[in-house]
Write a protein that holds these residues in place. Structure first.
Motif, PDB file in Angstrom:
ATOM      1  N   ALA A 122      -6.793   5.239   6.147  1.00  0.00           N
ATOM      2  CA  ALA A 122      -7.917   6.161   6.124  1.00  0.00           C
ATOM      3  C   ALA A 122      -7.561   7.411   6.915  1.00  0.00           C
ATOM      4  N   THR A 123      -7.981   8.562   6.387  1.00  0.00           N
ATOM      5  CA  THR A 123      -7.751   9.819   7.093  1.00  0.00           C
ATOM      6  C   THR A 123      -9.049  10.621   7.123  1.00  0.00           C
ATOM      7  N   LYS A 124      -9.156  11.479   8.114  1.00  0.00           N
ATOM      8  CA  LYS A 124     -10.252  12.443   8.176  1.00  0.00           C
ATOM      9  C   LYS A 124      -9.650  13.810   8.460  1.00  0.00           C
ATOM     10  N   ASP A 125      -9.885  14.731   7.545  1.00  0.00           N
ATOM     11  CA  ASP A 125      -9.317  16.071   7.644  1.00  0.00           C
ATOM     12  C   ASP A 125      -7.800  16.007   7.829  1.00  0.00           C
ATOM     13  N   GLY A 126      -7.177  15.058   7.135  1.00  0.00           N
ATOM     14  CA  GLY A 126      -5.729  14.906   7.175  1.00  0.00           C
ATOM     15  C   GLY A 126      -5.207  14.120   8.358  1.00  0.00           C
ATOM     16  N   ARG A 127      -6.074  13.734   9.289  1.00  0.00           N
ATOM     17  CA  ARG A 127      -5.652  12.985  10.475  1.00  0.00           C
ATOM     18  C   ARG A 127      -5.918  11.503  10.246  1.00  0.00           C
ATOM     19  N   GLU A 128      -4.888  10.672  10.463  1.00  0.00           N
ATOM     20  CA  GLU A 128      -5.038   9.244  10.206  1.00  0.00           C
ATOM     21  C   GLU A 128      -5.982   8.613  11.217  1.00  0.00           C
ATOM     22  N   LEU A 129      -6.857   7.736  10.718  1.00  0.00           N
ATOM     23  CA  LEU A 129      -7.808   7.037  11.562  1.00  0.00           C
ATOM     24  C   LEU A 129      -7.262   5.650  11.900  1.00  0.00           C
ATOM     25  N   ALA A 130      -7.312   5.283  13.160  1.00  0.00           N
ATOM     26  CA  ALA A 130      -6.828   3.968  13.608  1.00  0.00           C
ATOM     27  C   ALA A 130      -7.970   2.972  13.480  1.00  0.00           C
ATOM     28  N   LEU A 131      -8.120   2.398  12.277  1.00  0.00           N
ATOM     29  CA  LEU A 131      -9.208   1.468  12.011  1.00  0.00           C
ATOM     30  C   LEU A 131      -8.691   0.029  12.000  1.00  0.00           C
ATOM     31  N   THR A 132      -9.512  -0.872  12.511  1.00  0.00           N
ATOM     32  CA  THR A 132      -9.200  -2.289  12.361  1.00  0.00           C
ATOM     33  C   THR A 132      -9.476  -2.693  10.912  1.00  0.00           C
ATOM     34  N   LEU A 133      -9.045  -3.901  10.544  1.00  0.00           N
ATOM     35  CA  LEU A 133      -9.270  -4.380   9.182  1.00  0.00           C
ATOM     36  C   LEU A 133     -10.745  -4.362   8.819  1.00  0.00           C
ATOM     37  N   PRO A 138      -9.617  -4.288  -1.941  1.00  0.00           N
ATOM     38  CA  PRO A 138     -10.901  -3.617  -2.010  1.00  0.00           C
ATOM     39  C   PRO A 138     -10.959  -2.669  -3.191  1.00  0.00           C
ATOM     40  N   PRO A 139     -12.143  -2.487  -3.772  1.00  0.00           N
ATOM     41  CA  PRO A 139     -12.274  -1.536  -4.862  1.00  0.00           C
ATOM     42  C   PRO A 139     -11.982  -0.129  -4.370  1.00  0.00           C
ATOM     43  N   PRO A 140     -11.577   0.771  -5.267  1.00  0.00           N
ATOM     44  CA  PRO A 140     -11.295   2.142  -4.844  1.00  0.00           C
ATOM     45  C   PRO A 140     -12.525   2.774  -4.206  1.00  0.00           C
ATOM     46  N   ALA A 141     -12.316   3.435  -3.108  1.00  0.00           N
ATOM     47  CA  ALA A 141     -13.404   4.115  -2.421  1.00  0.00           C
ATOM     48  C   ALA A 141     -13.418   5.586  -2.815  1.00  0.00           C
ATOM     49  N   PRO A 142     -14.564   6.208  -2.827  1.00  0.00           N
ATOM     50  CA  PRO A 142     -14.610   7.634  -3.167  1.00  0.00           C
ATOM     51  C   PRO A 142     -13.854   8.457  -2.135  1.00  0.00           C
ATOM     52  N   ALA A 143     -13.146   9.466  -2.604  1.00  0.00           N
ATOM     53  CA  ALA A 143     -12.361  10.310  -1.709  1.00  0.00           C
ATOM     54  C   ALA A 143     -13.112  11.615  -1.467  1.00  0.00           C
ATOM     55  N   GLY A 144     -12.859  12.207  -0.319  1.00  0.00           N
ATOM     56  CA  GLY A 144     -13.351  13.548  -0.062  1.00  0.00           C
ATOM     57  C   GLY A 144     -14.751  13.635   0.499  1.00  0.00           C
ATOM     58  N   ILE A 145     -15.392  12.496   0.848  1.00  0.00           N
ATOM     59  CA  ILE A 145     -16.707  12.568   1.462  1.00  0.00           C
ATOM     60  C   ILE A 145     -16.550  12.956   2.926  1.00  0.00           C
ATOM     61  N   ALA A 146     -17.107  14.117   3.257  1.00  0.00           N
ATOM     62  CA  ALA A 146     -17.062  14.616   4.639  1.00  0.00           C
ATOM     63  C   ALA A 146     -15.630  14.678   5.170  1.00  0.00           C
ATOM     64  N   GLY A 147     -14.680  14.921   4.282  1.00  0.00           N
ATOM     65  CA  GLY A 147     -13.287  15.029   4.696  1.00  0.00           C
ATOM     66  C   GLY A 147     -12.594  13.708   4.908  1.00  0.00           C
ATOM     67  N   ILE A 148     -13.272  12.590   4.612  1.00  0.00           N
ATOM     68  CA  ILE A 148     -12.681  11.267   4.815  1.00  0.00           C
ATOM     69  C   ILE A 148     -12.122  10.755   3.494  1.00  0.00           C
ATOM     70  N   VAL A 149     -10.875  10.290   3.530  1.00  0.00           N
ATOM     71  CA  VAL A 149     -10.208   9.750   2.343  1.00  0.00           C
ATOM     72  C   VAL A 149      -9.705   8.355   2.675  1.00  0.00           C
ATOM     73  N   LEU A 150     -10.007   7.386   1.803  1.00  0.00           N
ATOM     74  CA  LEU A 150      -9.516   6.023   1.969  1.00  0.00           C
ATOM     75  C   LEU A 150      -8.509   5.708   0.881  1.00  0.00           C
ATOM     76  N   ASP A 151      -7.417   5.077   1.272  1.00  0.00           N
ATOM     77  CA  ASP A 151      -6.416   4.590   0.330  1.00  0.00           C
ATOM     78  C   ASP A 151      -6.457   3.069   0.382  1.00  0.00           C
ATOM     79  N   PRO A 152      -7.169   2.415  -0.556  1.00  0.00           N
ATOM     80  CA  PRO A 152      -7.329   0.959  -0.475  1.00  0.00           C
ATOM     81  C   PRO A 152      -6.011   0.203  -0.566  1.00  0.00           C
ATOM     82  N   ALA A 153      -5.071   0.685  -1.385  1.00  0.00           N
ATOM     83  CA  ALA A 153      -3.807  -0.035  -1.552  1.00  0.00           C
ATOM     84  C   ALA A 153      -3.019  -0.058  -0.243  1.00  0.00           C
ATOM     85  N   ALA A 154      -2.993   1.070   0.452  1.00  0.00           N
ATOM     86  CA  ALA A 154      -2.262   1.155   1.719  1.00  0.00           C
ATOM     87  C   ALA A 154      -3.122   0.779   2.913  1.00  0.00           C
ATOM     88  N   ARG A 155      -4.432   0.566   2.658  1.00  0.00           N
ATOM     89  CA  ARG A 155      -5.396   0.342   3.734  1.00  0.00           C
ATOM     90  C   ARG A 155      -5.238   1.405   4.806  1.00  0.00           C
TER      91      ARG A 155
END
Length: 230
Positions: free
Chosen positions: A142-153, A123-140
């Motif tokens: 996602a975190t919100k306020d430093g807490r990892e989100l358990a997201l499906t693919l 996936p293309p790089p996603a913007p970081a820092g929106i509403a405290g949510i950060v996505l790392d496309p390479a590692a797939r």
């Protein structure tokens, strides 16, 4: 060669699906029940699972949950039941797609290829820092306020797409095309994934302020106040 695990207790369905997938260039492992499917997956982790909902003993929903606990893997559910509740339940536990029996084996192969394209493409790089949510496309990851989100693919892909276009309204048809890669399909798939994603990233999912409903259009990612129901 990518491996597809086909799980179905109907030998005729299993043989036909296996034949079409092998002719399409896939390696196929077959299981007739849940425990056998989990054993095969543990021995060789598949690239995708075609999973019948109605299995003896351990049903497809339980198999899907167990697989998701072990690691990320795309799942296409097969169901003989046309009831929407069953389809929605499958999507809610993380299935990437579903096909209702009777189905065209050619269509199933196309669905398999579509899901694999979406999950394999970086996936293309996603913007970081929106509403405290950060996505790392390479590692797939996602975190919100430093807490990892358990997201499906698929939830990860959907969130990434929305975050790359903040403030832009997307119809469900456009999201199905851009995130799922489908030109056709049941639009309730999008609705279910938006609802599940809200449950994971919103402070108050009943009054979402991040993924907002644009009535008569679809959804928009917005860090401002307010929101609406799905």
């Amino acid at each position: 060669m990518r491996t597809i695990l086909v799980v179905d207790d109907d030998p005729t369905v299993s043989e036909v699906v296996t034949g079409y997938l092998e002719r399409a260039g896939f390696s196929v492992a077959r299981a007739a029940d849940g425990p056998e499917a989990l054993r095969l997956a543990a021995a060789r982790w598949p690239d995708l699972v075609v999973l019948d909902l109605m299995l003896p003993g351990m049903d497809g929903l339980e198999v899907c949950r167990t697989l998701r606990e072990r690691g990320p893997v795309p799942v296409i559910m097969l169901t003989a039941r046309g009831d929407e509740e069953d389809r929605v339940l499958g999507l809610e536990i993380g299935a990437d797609d579903y096909v209702t029996k009777p189905f065209s084996p050619r269509e199933l192969v196309l669905r398999v290829e579509s899901v694999l394209r979406r999950t394999a493409a970086p996936p293309p790089p996603a913007p970081a820092g929106i509403a405290g949510i950060v996505l790392d496309p390479a590692a797939r990851r996602a975190t919100k306020d430093g807490r990892e989100l358990a997201l499906t693919l698929r939830e990860f892909d959907l969130l990434g797409h929305l975050m790359r276009h903040p403030g832009q309204a997307h119809s469900r048809e456009a999201l199905m095309r851009e995130v799922w890669g489908w030109e056709f399909g049941d639009l309730s798939t999008v609705t279910v994934h938006v609802r599940r994603l809200r449950g994971k990233i919103e402070d108050d999912p009943a009054n979402p302020r991040l993924i907002r409903t644009v009535w008569g259009v679809g959804y928009r990612f917005d860090s401002g106040p307010g929101g609406g129901d799905a």
